[in-house]
Scaffold this motif. Structure first.
Motif, PDB file in Angstrom:
ATOM      1  N   GLU A  92       0.833  -1.011  -0.063  1.00 53.82           N
ATOM      2  CA  GLU A  92      -0.102  -0.120  -0.089  1.00 53.82           C
ATOM      3  C   GLU A  92       1.115   1.116   0.137  1.00 53.82           C
ATOM      4  N   ASP A 246      -8.827  -4.332  -1.652  1.00 53.53           N
ATOM      5  CA  ASP A 246      -8.070  -4.543  -0.749  1.00 53.53           C
ATOM      6  C   ASP A 246      -8.479  -4.655   0.626  1.00 53.53           C
ATOM      7  N   GLN A 342      -5.331   5.403  -6.656  1.00 56.74           N
ATOM      8  CA  GLN A 342      -5.262   4.831  -5.127  1.00 56.74           C
ATOM      9  C   GLN A 342      -6.926   4.557  -5.149  1.00 56.74           C
ATOM     10  N   THR A 344      -9.687   2.436  -4.161  1.00 56.22           N
ATOM     11  CA  THR A 344      -9.667   1.142  -3.541  1.00 56.22           C
ATOM     12  C   THR A 344     -11.122   0.950  -2.860  1.00 56.22           C
TER      13      THR A 344
END
Length: 665
Positions: A92, A246, A342, A344
């Protein structure tokens, strides 16, 4: 008889604890080292290694910190620990998270005990962490191996090891994070090599794994809508986007314009310092009253169909952040602004979603999670028909599977036999048709050895009788049709006509007429256009010139020496050709057959051939007397296509004197 071992999926039982400082999350028990030390971790859909919290993560040591971080692992107490050294936690980093840990190899066991958990795996890579950026440990679910120093030193993951040891039926897993707000609390579910049909609504939508192994679970968010208790619906995603699933983080990272749509619709206030939305008591009560439902429509990419809907209640976003992240417990909405790299869908999304990943087939499925307290677990292996209706049975029996397999084998065998028979039948019909189309060759003409000719024009194909000693020649008159018997005229006396050129065949090479009884003149050597020396054949003076009578198809006579036109003039002995003769007499207007001195011979056909001397046994006649013509022979001027053979007038005079001319025409 060898029995094939078909392993069953491994269902990893949850710890029945709700852990975390950023919410209440269902954790799983893990036993590490020798002797075993039990810790609780969260499954990670992004990381490959196993992380556990070291004693340094709780300084000063306290029972409260140890419990909140899921327990501690002290590698100094493990006799099987093999330390590899400190390395960066490469996970990450696109979200701004950085940290390091001490890596080593040690034994790993799933579950609280051997009875309730899974098998024990030796020498698995483990990272001990102390940072609070990842407050709890994790167990990596992907199959991508870990590489610490270089690619030659890769370490297999837990999933890969389970499959390599034939402990699970496939390289796959299925996971849902669980939801503490559902009923009395619904714990998470994790299965290796299979899925639990009682945990999701079947769907026929699947997604392909992205090529980036570090971000492979990528879906297209086509729309996000909110539905309120009064029935009003609002769109919260201005344009479709791609997102990575994630479970390591609790947040949802969405584009800034989508976050502003959430702000407008729900009254959220953005905290720029923390890049987060904190919810005060008044707003919290308002959101509980309107109870919005958020529907995420997902596809394989941003535009393509089909798609699947996953609906989350407001309760899945109603989270509380506790110390040490916040000094006091604070409600927050798990939404953060993110750029394109980014975006997610974190653990909050997986409370209501069930994810199944099949690395063998490079695809995965996202389905709506189901919360049924009365349903019994229904574990099935992957691959499995995800569109099948869930049931409480155990699936097909062994006898049914054997029957289906046997029936399928018989069907394909019969299909193959029918295909082969059809192919043979078509081939037989084709051969039969080919036999009916064959026309037998009825040409009885004698075999003639082929020659290599430079052909310009075909002279004729009619059979020709023998030329006799009348002193006359018959040539084809181009103004009359072939075969009319009126195309030949006599050679007229006294009428001077322009010289004509008669086609002359090429003289064959020595090796082509070696068996025809012809003699070779020492002077019969010339050079072709390429400068190569070539020998030519001249007829023997004792051989008689005749025109053989041939029969057969028109194409047979084309193989005779006189049927093609040559361009080279051989050098011959003076005794065989009287001298160069030009055709200066016009052809007579009356056929030769009507001439008084021609009565004893049949009239030839309307075509003639110029032949090399035939063997002497064909006809017996006295040869011409030899005479020296070296002084009278004129040099022959070759033409590209034609050459002058002889002077007809001089030949007639000579023939009248001898009554029996001989020579090659």
């Amino acid at each position: 008889m060898t029995t094939v071992n078909n392993p069953a999926p491994i269902s990893w039982a949850p710890s029945q604890w709700w852990d975390g400082q950023d919410g209440e999350w269902s954790s799983f028990d893990l036993r590490v080292g020798t002797p075993e030390q039990t810790v609780r971790v969260f499954p990670s859909t992004a990381g490959s290694a196993t992380w556990v919290v070291r004693p340094g993560g709780c300084e000063p040591p306290s029972q409260e910190c140890t419990a909140s971080r899921g327990g501690l692992f002290d590698q100094n107490r493990s006799s099987t620990w093999n330390e590899l050294g400190p390395y960066t936690l490469a996970l990450e980093q696109n979200l701004g998270r950085k940290g390091s840990g001490v890596f080593g190899l040690d034994t790993l066991s799933l579950g609280l005990t051997n009875t309730t958990g899974g098998p024990t795996l030796d020498s698995k890579i483990i990272a001990g962490i102390e940072t609070e950026k990842w407050y709890n440990g994790i167990l990596g679910l992907p199959q991508q191996p870990m590489n610490l120093s270089d690619f030659s030193d890769s370490q297999p993951t837990v999933l890969s090891t389970l499959r390599a040891k034939n402990l699970i039926p496939s390289l796959s897993w299925a996971y849902t994070a669980g939801a503490h707000y559902r009923s009395k609390g619904s714990f998470g579910s994790l299965t290796f090599g299979g899925s639990d049909l009682s945990k999701y609504i079947p769907t026929n939508v699947s997604f392909t794994l992205a090529p980036d192994v570090g971000r492979d679970l990528v879906v297209g968010i086509k729309s996000i809508t909110s539905t309120f208790v009064n029935g009003s619906v609002s769109s919260l995603l201005p344009s479709p986007t791609l997102a990575f699933i994630d479970s390591t983080v609790p947040y949802l990272y969405l584009p800034e314009d989508a976050c502003k749509a959430f702000e407008t619709e729900l009254g959220l206030v953005y905290n720029e310092e923390n890049n987060l939305y904190f919810v005060d008591e008044a707003l919290h009560q308002t959101l509980l009253n309107i109870n919005p439902q958020f529907t995420f429509r997902l596809g394989n990419d941003k535009l393509s169909e089909p798609s699947v809907d996953v609906t989350l209640p407001y309760a899945s976003f109603d989270l509380v952040m506790t110390p040490p992240m916040r000094e006091n417990a604070t409600s927050y909405f798990p939404l953060r602004r993110g750029n394109d790299s980014q975006i997610t869908l974190g653990r909050a999304f997986l409370q209501e979603a069930y994810v199944m990943v099949d690395y063998d087939r490079q695809n995965f499925t996202v389905a709506q999670a189901v919360f049924d307290d009365t349903a019994q677990p229904n574990i099935v292996p992957i691959p499995w028909n995800a569109t099948a209706t869930p049931s409480n049975d155990k699936g097909l029996s062994r006898e049914a599977i054997i029957g289906i397999g046997t029936g399928s084998a018989v069907f394909f065998l019969l299909a193959a036999i029918i295909g082969v028979l059809a192919m043979l039948r078509r081939r037989k019909r084709r051969d039969r048709r080919a036999m009916t189309d064959v026309v037998p060759d009825t040409d009885d003409s004698p075999e003639i050895k082929p020659f290599s000719y430079t052909s310009i024009q075909e002279i004729g194909h009619q059979s020709m009788p023998e030329m006799h000693d009348t002193g006359y020649l018959e040539l084809l008159n181009g103004s009359a049709p072939s075969g009319s018997d009126k195309v030949l005229n006599e050679l007229a006396d006294g009428t001077q006509t322009p010289p004509c050129e008669l086609l002359v065949p090429p003289t064959p090479y020595i090796h082509e007429l070696a068996s025809s009884g012809l003699s070779i003149s020492p002077s019969s050597t010339s050079r072709d256009r390429n400068g190569s020396s070539r020998d030519y054949v001249t007829p023997d003076s004792s051989a008689e010139s005749v025109l053989p009578h041939t029969t057969g198809s028109p194409h047979t006579s084309q193989n005779t020496l006189s049927s093609r036109i040559g361009t080279e003039q051989p050098i011959v002995k003076p005794a065989q050709v009287p001298k160069q003769i030009n055709i200066n007499k016009a052809l007579p207007q009356e056929p030769l057959g009507n001439m008084p001195h021609y009565g004893d011979y049949p009239s030839p056909r309307s075509r003639f051939s110029v032949e090399v001397p035939a063997p002497a046994y064909k006809r017996k006649r006295p040869p011409l007397a030899r005479q020296d013509m070296s002084e009278t022979r004129k040099p022959l001027a070759p033409s590209n296509s034609y050459t002058t053979i002889f002077d007809v007038e001089e030949y007639q005079d000579k023939a009248s004197a001898n009554k029996s001319p001989h020579g090659s025409f």
